[in-house]
Design a protein around this motif. Structure first.
Motif, PDB file in Angstrom:
ATOM      1  N   GLY A  85       0.789  -1.221   0.000  1.00 60.56           N
ATOM      2  CA  GLY A  85       0.000   0.000   0.000  1.00 60.56           C
ATOM      3  C   GLY A  85       0.824   1.275   0.000  1.00 60.56           C
ATOM      4  N   GLN A  86       2.079   1.186   0.425  1.00 60.49           N
ATOM      5  CA  GLN A  86       2.961   2.352   0.425  1.00 60.49           C
ATOM      6  C   GLN A  86       3.879   2.374  -0.801  1.00 60.49           C
ATOM      7  N   GLY A  87       3.651   1.465  -1.739  1.00 59.76           N
ATOM      8  CA  GLY A  87       4.438   1.434  -2.964  1.00 59.76           C
ATOM      9  C   GLY A  87       5.744   0.685  -2.859  1.00 59.76           C
ATOM     10  N   ARG A  88       5.980  -0.003  -1.737  1.00 59.84           N
ATOM     11  CA  ARG A  88       7.254  -0.711  -1.535  1.00 59.84           C
ATOM     12  C   ARG A  88       7.141  -2.157  -2.005  1.00 59.84           C
ATOM     13  N   PHE A  89       8.262  -2.680  -2.490  1.00 61.06           N
ATOM     14  CA  PHE A  89       8.370  -4.101  -2.798  1.00 61.06           C
ATOM     15  C   PHE A  89       9.769  -4.563  -2.433  1.00 61.06           C
ATOM     16  N   MET A  90       9.885  -5.848  -2.194  1.00 65.55           N
ATOM     17  CA  MET A  90      11.153  -6.411  -1.741  1.00 65.55           C
ATOM     18  C   MET A  90      11.974  -6.894  -2.934  1.00 65.55           C
ATOM     19  N   LEU A  91      13.251  -6.559  -2.914  1.00 62.91           N
ATOM     20  CA  LEU A  91      14.174  -7.088  -3.913  1.00 62.91           C
ATOM     21  C   LEU A  91      14.638  -8.469  -3.445  1.00 62.91           C
ATOM     22  N   PRO A  92      14.579  -9.475  -4.321  1.00 62.93           N
ATOM     23  CA  PRO A  92      15.026 -10.817  -3.931  1.00 62.93           C
ATOM     24  C   PRO A  92      16.513 -10.838  -3.590  1.00 62.93           C
ATOM     25  N   LYS A  93      16.849 -11.590  -2.576  1.00 67.28           N
ATOM     26  CA  LYS A  93      18.232 -11.674  -2.091  1.00 67.28           C
ATOM     27  C   LYS A  93      19.192 -12.088  -3.210  1.00 67.28           C
ATOM     28  N   ASP A  94      18.801 -13.064  -4.035  1.00 67.20           N
ATOM     29  CA  ASP A  94      19.678 -13.512  -5.125  1.00 67.20           C
ATOM     30  C   ASP A  94      19.997 -12.384  -6.103  1.00 67.20           C
ATOM     31  N   LEU A  95      19.005 -11.557  -6.432  1.00 67.30           N
ATOM     32  CA  LEU A  95      19.247 -10.437  -7.348  1.00 67.30           C
ATOM     33  C   LEU A  95      20.116  -9.367  -6.692  1.00 67.30           C
ATOM     34  N   ILE A  96      19.899  -9.128  -5.420  1.00 68.51           N
ATOM     35  CA  ILE A  96      20.728  -8.162  -4.696  1.00 68.51           C
ATOM     36  C   ILE A  96      22.195  -8.592  -4.737  1.00 68.51           C
ATOM     37  N   GLU A  97      22.430  -9.870  -4.479  1.00 71.03           N
ATOM     38  CA  GLU A  97      23.806 -10.383  -4.499  1.00 71.03           C
ATOM     39  C   GLU A  97      24.384 -10.372  -5.906  1.00 71.03           C
ATOM     40  N   LEU A  98      23.604 -10.810  -6.892  1.00 65.79           N
ATOM     41  CA  LEU A  98      24.065 -10.854  -8.280  1.00 65.79           C
ATOM     42  C   LEU A  98      24.468  -9.461  -8.774  1.00 65.79           C
ATOM     43  N   CYS A  99      23.714  -8.447  -8.377  1.00 63.40           N
ATOM     44  CA  CYS A  99      23.955  -7.079  -8.842  1.00 63.40           C
ATOM     45  C   CYS A  99      24.786  -6.250  -7.870  1.00 63.40           C
ATOM     46  N   HIS A 100      25.339  -6.903  -6.838  1.00 62.53           N
ATOM     47  CA  HIS A 100      26.248  -6.256  -5.883  1.00 62.53           C
ATOM     48  C   HIS A 100      25.629  -5.020  -5.223  1.00 62.53           C
ATOM     49  N   ILE A 101      24.354  -5.124  -4.901  1.00 61.65           N
ATOM     50  CA  ILE A 101      23.667  -4.021  -4.243  1.00 61.65           C
ATOM     51  C   ILE A 101      23.873  -4.152  -2.742  1.00 61.65           C
ATOM     52  N   LYS A 102      24.262  -3.049  -2.147  1.00 62.80           N
ATOM     53  CA  LYS A 102      24.454  -3.040  -0.692  1.00 62.80           C
ATOM     54  C   LYS A 102      23.283  -2.303  -0.045  1.00 62.80           C
ATOM     55  N   LYS A 103      23.275  -1.007  -0.115  1.00 58.76           N
ATOM     56  CA  LYS A 103      22.220  -0.208   0.515  1.00 58.76           C
ATOM     57  C   LYS A 103      21.699   0.870  -0.434  1.00 58.76           C
ATOM     58  N   ASP A 104      22.625   1.626  -1.020  1.00 60.12           N
ATOM     59  CA  ASP A 104      22.251   2.748  -1.873  1.00 60.12           C
ATOM     60  C   ASP A 104      22.111   2.297  -3.319  1.00 60.12           C
ATOM     61  N   VAL A 105      21.031   2.724  -3.954  1.00 58.29           N
ATOM     62  CA  VAL A 105      20.761   2.341  -5.338  1.00 58.29           C
ATOM     63  C   VAL A 105      20.420   3.578  -6.153  1.00 58.29           C
ATOM     64  N   ARG A 106      20.482   3.397  -7.450  1.00 55.72           N
ATOM     65  CA  ARG A 106      20.049   4.417  -8.394  1.00 55.72           C
ATOM     66  C   ARG A 106      18.957   3.786  -9.239  1.00 55.72           C
ATOM     67  N   ILE A 107      17.820   4.437  -9.302  1.00 55.45           N
ATOM     68  CA  ILE A 107      16.687   3.973 -10.102  1.00 55.45           C
ATOM     69  C   ILE A 107      16.681   4.797 -11.381  1.00 55.45           C
TER      70      ILE A 107
END
Length: 149
Positions: A85-107
């Protein structure tokens, strides 16, 4: 759909993210997340993804070992998510690791999809771009050719 712009964002402690409202307005609240080019996460609106994207994937030759392995890889890292309801969704852990995402992202709006980059990868990519007038002129020549087909 014409998704444009770039926005800084941070994952929350549950690895959730929110797309900018102007992107949500065009894409709805259900998305297909896939590994994208150059180490980003590609975010497609589910309604388009279920048509064009699915058809393109189904048209691949699953009996060709190389294409079959790619299809297998892309599907095991991909997911369909729905924003809360607030527009949030969870990024899957495997994709986070594959794309080397830590905390800060650029959309980043990428015309027909959104890309989510680790801030480090985004900065590195931008540092190597040729943004001279001549480089843009060359890109516009290619765009003009494509528009006149």
């Amino acid at each position: 759909m014409f998704l444009l712009g770039n926005y800084q964002h941070s994952l929350d402690d549950k690895n959730r993210i929110r797309l900018p409202s102007k992107h949500r307005d065009q894409m709805g609240n259900k998305y297909i997340l896939m590994p994208g080019l150059n180490g980003c996460i590609a975010v497609y609106p589910a309604d388009i993804g279920e048509q064009k994207l699915l058809q393109a994937l189904q048209d691949m030759d699953s009996f060709d070992p190389e294409q079959a392995e790619w299809l297998r890889s892309i599907s095991e890292y991909s997911d369909m998510v729905e924003a809360d309801g607030q527009g949030r969704f969870m990024l899957p852990k495997d994709l986070i690791e594959l794309c080397h995402i830590k905390k800060d992202v650029r959309i980043v709006g990428a015309i027909n999809k959104v890309e989510i980059w680790s801030e480090e990868a985004y900065t590195e990519r931008r540092a190597h771009q040729d943004n001279s007038a001549a480089a843009f002129d060359e890109r516009y020549k290619n765009l003009h050719k494509a528009m006149n087909k």
